[in-house]
Each structure stands twice: as structure tokens, then as C-alpha cells.
Design a protein around this motif. Structure first.
Motif, PDB file in Angstrom:
ATOM      1  N   PRO A  88      89.149 -43.901 -94.009  1.00  0.00           N
ATOM      2  CA  PRO A  88      88.570 -42.791 -93.237  1.00  0.00           C
ATOM      3  C   PRO A  88      87.555 -41.960 -94.022  1.00  0.00           C
ATOM      4  O   PRO A  88      86.478 -41.657 -93.514  1.00  0.00           O
ATOM      5  N   ALA A  89      87.869 -41.648 -95.284  1.00  0.00           N
ATOM      6  CA  ALA A  89      86.949 -40.787 -96.053  1.00  0.00           C
ATOM      7  C   ALA A  89      85.607 -41.472 -96.297  1.00  0.00           C
ATOM      8  O   ALA A  89      84.598 -40.807 -96.497  1.00  0.00           O
ATOM      9  N   GLU A  90      85.602 -42.804 -96.286  1.00  0.00           N
ATOM     10  CA  GLU A  90      84.356 -43.520 -96.561  1.00  0.00           C
ATOM     11  C   GLU A  90      83.441 -43.596 -95.336  1.00  0.00           C
ATOM     12  O   GLU A  90      82.287 -44.004 -95.453  1.00  0.00           O
ATOM     13  N   SER A  91      83.961 -43.196 -94.188  1.00  0.00           N
ATOM     14  CA  SER A  91      83.133 -43.357 -92.984  1.00  0.00           C
ATOM     15  C   SER A  91      81.911 -42.431 -93.007  1.00  0.00           C
ATOM     16  O   SER A  91      80.965 -42.627 -92.247  1.00  0.00           O
ATOM     17  N   VAL A  92      81.912 -41.439 -93.901  1.00  0.00           N
ATOM     18  CA  VAL A  92      80.747 -40.565 -94.051  1.00  0.00           C
ATOM     19  C   VAL A  92      79.499 -41.389 -94.422  1.00  0.00           C
ATOM     20  O   VAL A  92      78.369 -40.991 -94.147  1.00  0.00           O
ATOM     21  N   ARG A  93      79.710 -42.552 -95.015  1.00  0.00           N
ATOM     22  CA  ARG A  93      78.580 -43.421 -95.372  1.00  0.00           C
ATOM     23  C   ARG A  93      77.697 -43.722 -94.157  1.00  0.00           C
ATOM     24  O   ARG A  93      76.494 -43.931 -94.286  1.00  0.00           O
ATOM     25  N   LEU A  94      78.345 -43.761 -93.001  1.00  0.00           N
ATOM     26  CA  LEU A  94      77.585 -44.174 -91.818  1.00  0.00           C
ATOM     27  C   LEU A  94      76.600 -43.094 -91.360  1.00  0.00           C
ATOM     28  O   LEU A  94      75.616 -43.390 -90.693  1.00  0.00           O
ATOM     29  N   VAL A  95      76.875 -41.848 -91.740  1.00  0.00           N
ATOM     30  CA  VAL A  95      75.925 -40.769 -91.427  1.00  0.00           C
ATOM     31  C   VAL A  95      74.608 -41.055 -92.170  1.00  0.00           C
ATOM     32  O   VAL A  95      73.514 -40.944 -91.615  1.00  0.00           O
ATOM     33  N   PHE A  96      74.748 -41.450 -93.449  1.00  0.00           N
ATOM     34  CA  PHE A  96      73.563 -41.708 -94.262  1.00  0.00           C
ATOM     35  C   PHE A  96      72.891 -43.015 -93.838  1.00  0.00           C
ATOM     36  O   PHE A  96      71.662 -43.112 -93.834  1.00  0.00           O
ATOM     37  N   ALA A  97      73.720 -44.001 -93.488  1.00  0.00           N
ATOM     38  CA  ALA A  97      73.156 -45.270 -93.018  1.00  0.00           C
ATOM     39  C   ALA A  97      72.302 -45.031 -91.773  1.00  0.00           C
ATOM     40  O   ALA A  97      71.173 -45.532 -91.664  1.00  0.00           O
ATOM     41  N   ALA A  98      72.830 -44.238 -90.840  1.00  0.00           N
ATOM     42  CA  ALA A  98      72.093 -43.989 -89.590  1.00  0.00           C
ATOM     43  C   ALA A  98      70.836 -43.162 -89.863  1.00  0.00           C
ATOM     44  O   ALA A  98      69.758 -43.447 -89.325  1.00  0.00           O
ATOM     45  N   GLY A  99      70.960 -42.157 -90.713  1.00  0.00           N
ATOM     46  CA  GLY A  99      69.796 -41.321 -91.047  1.00  0.00           C
ATOM     47  C   GLY A  99      68.698 -42.153 -91.689  1.00  0.00           C
ATOM     48  O   GLY A  99      67.513 -42.008 -91.363  1.00  0.00           O
ATOM     49  N   LEU A 100      69.095 -43.053 -92.579  1.00  0.00           N
ATOM     50  CA  LEU A 100      68.093 -43.908 -93.239  1.00  0.00           C
ATOM     51  C   LEU A 100      67.442 -44.854 -92.224  1.00  0.00           C
ATOM     52  O   LEU A 100      66.222 -45.066 -92.273  1.00  0.00           O
ATOM     53  N   ALA A 101      68.242 -45.400 -91.319  1.00  0.00           N
ATOM     54  CA  ALA A 101      67.685 -46.310 -90.300  1.00  0.00           C
ATOM     55  C   ALA A 101      66.600 -45.580 -89.499  1.00  0.00           C
ATOM     56  O   ALA A 101      65.509 -46.118 -89.270  1.00  0.00           O
ATOM     57  N   LEU A 191      67.848 -50.422 -83.833  1.00  0.00           N
ATOM     58  CA  LEU A 191      69.076 -51.233 -83.850  1.00  0.00           C
ATOM     59  C   LEU A 191      69.012 -52.297 -84.947  1.00  0.00           C
ATOM     60  O   LEU A 191      70.009 -52.583 -85.606  1.00  0.00           O
ATOM     61  N   VAL A 192      67.826 -52.853 -85.164  1.00  0.00           N
ATOM     62  CA  VAL A 192      67.666 -53.847 -86.234  1.00  0.00           C
ATOM     63  C   VAL A 192      67.938 -53.186 -87.589  1.00  0.00           C
ATOM     64  O   VAL A 192      68.688 -53.701 -88.429  1.00  0.00           O
ATOM     65  N   LYS A 193      67.341 -52.026 -87.793  1.00  0.00           N
ATOM     66  CA  LYS A 193      67.537 -51.296 -89.051  1.00  0.00           C
ATOM     67  C   LYS A 193      69.008 -50.945 -89.239  1.00  0.00           C
ATOM     68  O   LYS A 193      69.569 -51.086 -90.316  1.00  0.00           O
ATOM     69  N   LEU A 194      69.599 -50.455 -88.163  1.00  0.00           N
ATOM     70  CA  LEU A 194      70.991 -50.005 -88.238  1.00  0.00           C
ATOM     71  C   LEU A 194      71.920 -51.158 -88.622  1.00  0.00           C
ATOM     72  O   LEU A 194      72.793 -51.000 -89.478  1.00  0.00           O
ATOM     73  N   GLU A 195      71.712 -52.301 -88.012  1.00  0.00           N
ATOM     74  CA  GLU A 195      72.573 -53.455 -88.311  1.00  0.00           C
ATOM     75  C   GLU A 195      72.478 -53.812 -89.801  1.00  0.00           C
ATOM     76  O   GLU A 195      73.490 -54.003 -90.480  1.00  0.00           O
ATOM     77  N   LYS A 196      71.243 -53.863 -90.284  1.00  0.00           N
ATOM     78  CA  LYS A 196      71.032 -54.277 -91.681  1.00  0.00           C
ATOM     79  C   LYS A 196      71.623 -53.246 -92.651  1.00  0.00           C
ATOM     80  O   LYS A 196      72.353 -53.593 -93.581  1.00  0.00           O
ATOM     81  N   ILE A 197      71.339 -51.975 -92.401  1.00  0.00           N
ATOM     82  CA  ILE A 197      71.777 -50.936 -93.338  1.00  0.00           C
ATOM     83  C   ILE A 197      73.292 -50.744 -93.246  1.00  0.00           C
ATOM     84  O   ILE A 197      73.971 -50.511 -94.242  1.00  0.00           O
ATOM     85  N   SER A 201      75.986 -50.903 -96.230  1.00  0.00           N
ATOM     86  CA  SER A 201      76.844 -49.742 -96.507  1.00  0.00           C
ATOM     87  C   SER A 201      78.299 -50.117 -96.565  1.00  0.00           C
ATOM     88  O   SER A 201      79.071 -49.522 -97.299  1.00  0.00           O
ATOM     89  N   THR A 202      78.693 -51.063 -95.754  1.00  0.00           N
ATOM     90  CA  THR A 202      80.124 -51.355 -95.652  1.00  0.00           C
ATOM     91  C   THR A 202      80.510 -52.545 -96.522  1.00  0.00           C
ATOM     92  O   THR A 202      81.669 -52.726 -96.823  1.00  0.00           O
ATOM     93  N   LEU A 203      79.514 -53.352 -96.918  1.00  0.00           N
ATOM     94  CA  LEU A 203      79.850 -54.517 -97.729  1.00  0.00           C
ATOM     95  C   LEU A 203      79.638 -54.220 -99.213  1.00  0.00           C
ATOM     96  O   LEU A 203      79.241 -55.079 -99.988  1.00  0.00           O
ATOM     97  N   GLY A 204      79.854 -52.967 -99.596  1.00  0.00           N
ATOM     98  CA  GLY A 204      79.906 -52.654-101.020  1.00  0.00           C
ATOM     99  C   GLY A 204      78.594 -52.262-101.658  1.00  0.00           C
ATOM    100  O   GLY A 204      78.534 -52.121-102.869  1.00  0.00           O
ATOM    101  N   ASP A 205      77.526 -52.083-100.885  1.00  0.00           N
ATOM    102  CA  ASP A 205      76.281 -51.691-101.530  1.00  0.00           C
ATOM    103  C   ASP A 205      75.807 -50.325-101.041  1.00  0.00           C
ATOM    104  O   ASP A 205      74.627 -50.100-100.833  1.00  0.00           O
ATOM    105  N   PHE A 206      76.788 -49.419-100.894  1.00  0.00           N
ATOM    106  CA  PHE A 206      76.399 -48.102-100.387  1.00  0.00           C
ATOM    107  C   PHE A 206      75.478 -47.369-101.358  1.00  0.00           C
ATOM    108  O   PHE A 206      74.619 -46.598-100.937  1.00  0.00           O
ATOM    109  N   SER A 207      75.623 -47.639-102.671  1.00  0.00           N
ATOM    110  CA  SER A 207      74.774 -46.891-103.618  1.00  0.00           C
ATOM    111  C   SER A 207      73.297 -47.168-103.355  1.00  0.00           C
ATOM    112  O   SER A 207      72.469 -46.255-103.456  1.00  0.00           O
TER     113      SER A 207
END
Ligand code: BT5
Length: 268
Positions: A88-101, A191-197, A201-207
């Protein structure tokens, strides 16, 4: 000519969609309270990962803490259902993933001066054009689903449809590009950007995702004021860490980790 500036044409969107799994299922409504609420209901009923929920108008669009999100016709208001293997605490990553997309899409597609602002905003020429709202449902130590809601002001004039207090701080793509843009095309790119990012984010390359997000984060290094539950904090916005916290260097030299708040900077 078909009018793609006020409404997404779902059939056409899906025809040209170059994603593997995001947007293969799309639910569309002319008017709904909030696409995030609808997406949460559908996710609870078992909707598959990548389902997109889209509305032409939201009558009760929301931001963080239940704040009102203005969602008139001409905007892109949508939510994506995700089922990440994250704590649950890691789900914050998706805020940044979406913002970057969103930031990449707006920069690459329209050549705009885009910036990301902690934690969930995208600005163009210093004005808010997009907000992200992620909501999670967890079972024990695992996120069951996360709904990522994205709102982009596209084909309308904020000075005609927004209340006065928002007109100075917000903008729309129509204003910044000087023309209307196709909602179909923008959503496809997003949607293309979001899928890729999301996959990174979730497969270990959030940095690396965070690093890319920071390239757009013009507020970093600026003197900032952050409104938090505990009142206002001032300092230099030093960095954002992998937990999504803003590192604020206060005058005393202390570096505070801020997990929730609204930031405003003196120089942009
Ligand atoms: C956000 O919250 O910025 C998240 C917005 C997420 C909206 C999407 S639309 C699809 C999905 N369905 C939903 O119901 N929500 C998501 P926050 O950081 O709390 O900012 C909210 C503040 O932004 C408000 O209090 C206003 O000051 C301002 N605001 C409201 N509507 C806006 C708009 N359309 N554009 C720019 N700023 C807005």
C-alpha cells in the motif's frame, strides 16, 4: 470534419491505440459524478487491469481531501484501474508515474513548457492544467487495486468556465496551444505513456521514473511554502524521495520529510 475537441470517440480511440493492455476496455459516460468513484465500483466488481473510465462532464469531480475538481465539457476526465504488485505505501509511485506520463505527453505532443509540481500537479507556463488523484483499495499488506484519476483542462477557456479565484492559477491546452486539440489523440498518447511508465514503476525501476519526473520539477531548489495539516512550513524544496516525500530544508538547517501538502514557490 468530425468534432474530436469536445468528446472522445471511443471506437476511434481504440482503433488507433498502441497499448498492449491499457484502454482495451473503456467505459464512457456523457455525465457522471466522478470517474474515480465509478472506476472503484467497477474494480470492486472485478474489472480487469487497464480498464479506462471516461466522462465528458463530471458533476462531482474531486481532488485530494474531497476538494472540488471543475470538470466542464471539453476536458479529459478519466480514471484507469490498475492492480499493481505493490505494498500500500508504495502505491504513491503511481502519482508520479501519472504526472510524468502527462508531462511527457504535453511536452512531446505540443512542445509546451511543462512542469511537474509536487505531488500531483502538471503545470504549463506556470499554471495548473492537470491534476492526478490516486485511490487505493488494499487487502492486508497488498494493494488490491489502485484507481489513477487524471484530469486535463483541454478545449475550454478557463476565464469563461472557472470561478474567479482559479482563473489566475489555471490554464487549458486550448489557451496554451492557441488552438483546440483532439481529445482522442491526447488520450491515446497518454495511455501509451501511462502503460510504459507504470510498468517501469512497478517492475522495480521507480528510481528512473522519479528521476524523469524531477527533470520537469522546476520547483526543486526554490524557496517554498508548504501548507500541511500541521500548518505552514517554509524552506528550500531540496528533493523528492522514493517514498514520495518532499524534502524541505528549513531555515534551522533541519530537513523535513513532508508526505502531504500543497506547495507554492516564490520564484518559478
Ligand atoms: C488534484 O487535486 O489536483 C486532483 C484532481 C484529479 C481530477 C481527476 S479527473 C478524473 C478523476 N475523477 C475525479 O473525480 N478526480 C480525478 P488537488 O491537488 O487537491 O487540487 C484540487 C484543487 O485544484 C482545487 O481545490 C482547486 O483549487 C483546483 N482546481 C479545481 N478544478 C481544477 C481544474 N479543472 N484545473 C485546475 N485546477 C483546478
Amino acid at each position: 470534419m468530425k468534432n474530436t475537441s469536445k468528446r472522445v470517440n471511443v471506437a476511434r480511440l481504440q482503433e488507433g491505440l498502441q497499448t498492449r493492455w491499457v484502454g482495451r476496455n473503456v467505459f464512457f459516460s456523457r455525465e457522471i459524478g466522478s470517474t474515480n468513484e465509478w472506476a472503484k465500483e467497477l474494480a470492486g466488481l472485478g474489472a480487469c487491469e487497464g480498464t479506462v473510465v471516461l466522462a465528458e462532464i463530471q458533476s462531482a469531480g474531486r481532488g485530494r481531501l474531497g476538494r472540488e475538481w471543475f470538470s466542464p465539457v471539453g476536458g479529459l476526465w478519466f480514471s484507469v484501474i490498475l492492480r499493481p504488485q505493490l505494498k500500500p505505501a508504495e502505491s504513491v509511485r503511481l502519482v508520479f508515474a501519472a504526472g510524468l506520463a502527462v508531462a511527457e505527453a504535453l511536452h512531446e505532443q505540443y512542445g509546451l513548457r511543462v512542469e511537474t509540481k509536487w505531488p500531483n500537479d502538471v503545470l504549463v507556463n506556470g499554471r495548473k492544467i492537470c491534476g492526478v488523484l490516486t485511490e487505493m483499495n488494499s487487502v492486508g499488506e497488498k494493494a488490491n487495486f489502485v484507481v489513477v484519476g487524471i484530469g486535463v483542462n483541454v478545449n475550454f477557456d478557463v476565464s469563461k468556465v472557472f470561478p474567479k479565484e482559479l482563473q489566475r492559477t489555471t490554464s487549458s491546452l486550448e489557451k496554451e496551444c492557441g488552438r483546440q486539440v483532439s481529445l482522442d489523440e491526447l488520450l491515446r498518447v497518454l495511455l501509451v505513456k501511462l502503460e510504459k511508465i507504470y510498468e517501469s514503476s512497478t517492475l522495480g525501476d521507480f528510481s528512473s521514473v522519479l528521476l524523469e519526473w524531477k527533470k520537469y520539477a522546476r520547483f526543486l531548489g526554490s524557496q517554498a511554502e508548504v501548507s500541511t495539516d500541521d500548518g505552514k512550513l517554509c524552506g528550500v524544496a531540496l528533493d523528492v524521495d522514493e517514498e514520495g516525500a518532499l524534502l524541505l530544508k528549513q531555515e534551522s538547517g533541519l530537513v523535513k520529510h513532508v508526505f502531504f501538502g500543497d506547495i507554492s514557490t516564490k520564484k518559478q
